[in-house]
Enzyme design. Structure first.
Site, mmCIF file in Angstrom:
data_model
loop_
_atom_site.group_PDB
_atom_site.id
_atom_site.type_symbol
_atom_site.label_atom_id
_atom_site.label_comp_id
_atom_site.label_asym_id
_atom_site.label_seq_id
_atom_site.Cartn_x
_atom_site.Cartn_y
_atom_site.Cartn_z
ATOM 1 N N GLU A 17 0.809 -1.222 0.000
ATOM 2 C CA GLU A 17 0.000 0.000 0.000
ATOM 3 C C GLU A 17 0.847 1.278 0.000
ATOM 4 O O GLU A 17 0.543 2.232 0.721
ATOM 5 C CB GLU A 17 -0.963 0.007 1.201
ATOM 6 C CG GLU A 17 -1.945 -1.149 1.233
ATOM 7 C CD GLU A 17 -2.913 -1.146 0.060
ATOM 8 O OE1 GLU A 17 -3.262 -0.054 -0.430
ATOM 9 O OE2 GLU A 17 -3.302 -2.252 -0.369
ATOM 10 N N THR A 21 1.177 0.162 -7.694
ATOM 11 C CA THR A 21 0.313 0.049 -8.870
ATOM 12 C C THR A 21 0.171 1.396 -9.566
ATOM 13 O O THR A 21 0.212 1.472 -10.803
ATOM 14 C CB THR A 21 -1.067 -0.488 -8.475
ATOM 15 O OG1 THR A 21 -0.916 -1.765 -7.844
ATOM 16 C CG2 THR A 21 -1.959 -0.642 -9.693
ATOM 17 N N LYS A 42 1.449 -8.308 -13.485
ATOM 18 C CA LYS A 42 1.313 -8.468 -12.036
ATOM 19 C C LYS A 42 1.290 -9.971 -11.782
ATOM 20 O O LYS A 42 0.220 -10.599 -11.758
ATOM 21 C CB LYS A 42 0.022 -7.803 -11.546
ATOM 22 C CG LYS A 42 -0.263 -7.953 -10.055
ATOM 23 C CD LYS A 42 0.507 -6.968 -9.224
ATOM 24 C CE LYS A 42 0.081 -7.044 -7.752
ATOM 25 N NZ LYS A 42 0.806 -6.104 -6.901
ATOM 26 N N ASP A 59 -5.563 -4.085 -8.938
ATOM 27 C CA ASP A 59 -4.211 -3.814 -9.430
ATOM 28 C C ASP A 59 -4.032 -4.341 -10.854
ATOM 29 O O ASP A 59 -3.484 -3.659 -11.726
ATOM 30 C CB ASP A 59 -3.166 -4.449 -8.515
ATOM 31 C CG ASP A 59 -3.121 -3.804 -7.143
ATOM 32 O OD1 ASP A 59 -3.747 -2.742 -6.959
ATOM 33 O OD2 ASP A 59 -2.462 -4.366 -6.249
ATOM 34 N N GLU A 120 5.041 -5.498 -11.811
ATOM 35 C CA GLU A 120 4.775 -5.023 -10.456
ATOM 36 C C GLU A 120 4.854 -6.184 -9.475
ATOM 37 O O GLU A 120 4.172 -7.195 -9.640
ATOM 38 C CB GLU A 120 3.400 -4.364 -10.362
ATOM 39 C CG GLU A 120 3.122 -3.816 -8.960
ATOM 40 C CD GLU A 120 1.674 -3.432 -8.737
ATOM 41 O OE1 GLU A 120 1.277 -3.340 -7.559
ATOM 42 O OE2 GLU A 120 0.949 -3.232 -9.727
#
Length: 239
Positions: A17, A21, A42, A59, A120
């Site tokens: 967090e 993204t 991802k 995401d 990511e």
């Protein structure tokens, strides 16, 4: 395509967090605006919710929406889990395993279809994915330069420097970092930024690729305006 032949970057963060993204999507947008065919990836995503009657991972969908190559959610995010928790725990809850070879093959497939691949990671840099490998191992498999997203809040200097040391310990290059505002009331923000610039530059020769404020609408185009054009051209070899 071998992992060594991939072009792009692996985006990780100082924690979960912290804006990985948003930064990844902004990098995809930035590349697309410069005529690059780019794909977002991802490999592992945890947390499914229903949006407009469809079960999606936010995401994965954000990356898919930002890319210039037509891909499905399954291609962008081949390993998705229902529960929003640590991926190895989410996998266990569903009686599934995360296959390292499958994740690497997914990256190779996308890299063959695009000029640049933005991968990511999940959570921070070292997150268990299976009994014998973690997200840092996956980053090594891919062999891409690493971009670190630093969440601007109390403790970010320590988190950033520890992450940078872990990246170097795995034999990877920290190609740059992006500061993303998490705590808008953070004390001594500019002093923290100055320290991050000095320490990450001195210890790792890693430039700041941008400083992102808290945005009312953090879409890829808006985030991209806060990234350093010259630094990104250097990262991606676009001159």
């Amino acid at each position: 395509m071998s992992a060594a032949a991939m072009r792009g970057c692996f985006v990780t963060g100082t924690d979960t967090e912290v804006g990985k993204t948003r930064v990844s999507a902004a990098l995809l947008y930035w590349l697309g605006e410069r005529g690059q065919r780019c794909a977002g990836y991802k490999p592992v995503a945890a947390g499914i919710e229903t949006i407009d009657g469809e079960n999606v991972n936010e995401d994965v969908r954000a990356l898919r929406d930002a890319i210039s190559v037509a891909l499905s959610d399954a291609e962008v995010g081949p390993c998705q889990f229902e529960a929003a928790c640590a991926p190895h725990i989410a996998a266990a809850l569903e009686g599934r395993t995360i296959e390292r070879a499958v994740l690497l093959q997914g990256a190779r497939t996308l890299a063959a279809r695009a000029e640049r691949l933005i991968v990511e990671g999940v959570g921070g840099f070292c997150v268990p994915l299976g009994a014998d490998f973690d997200s840092a191992d996956l980053a090594v498999d891919l062999g891409l330069p690493v971009v670190l997203v630093v969440g601007l809040r109390l403790g970010c200097i320590n988190h950033a420097l520890l992450s940078a040391e872990a990246i170097r310990a795995r034999g990877l290059r920290l190609a740059g970092w992006v500061a993303n505002t998490v705590d808008t009331r953070m004390l001594h923000r500019d002093d923290n930024l100055a320290t991050l610039r000095d320490e990450l530059g001195r210890r790792h020769q890693a430039p700041c690729l941008g400083v992102v404020p808290r945005l009312a609408r953090p879409d890829p185009a808006a985030v991209a305006t806060h990234l350093d054009d010259a630094a990104l051209r250097g990262l991606f070899g676009l001159f």
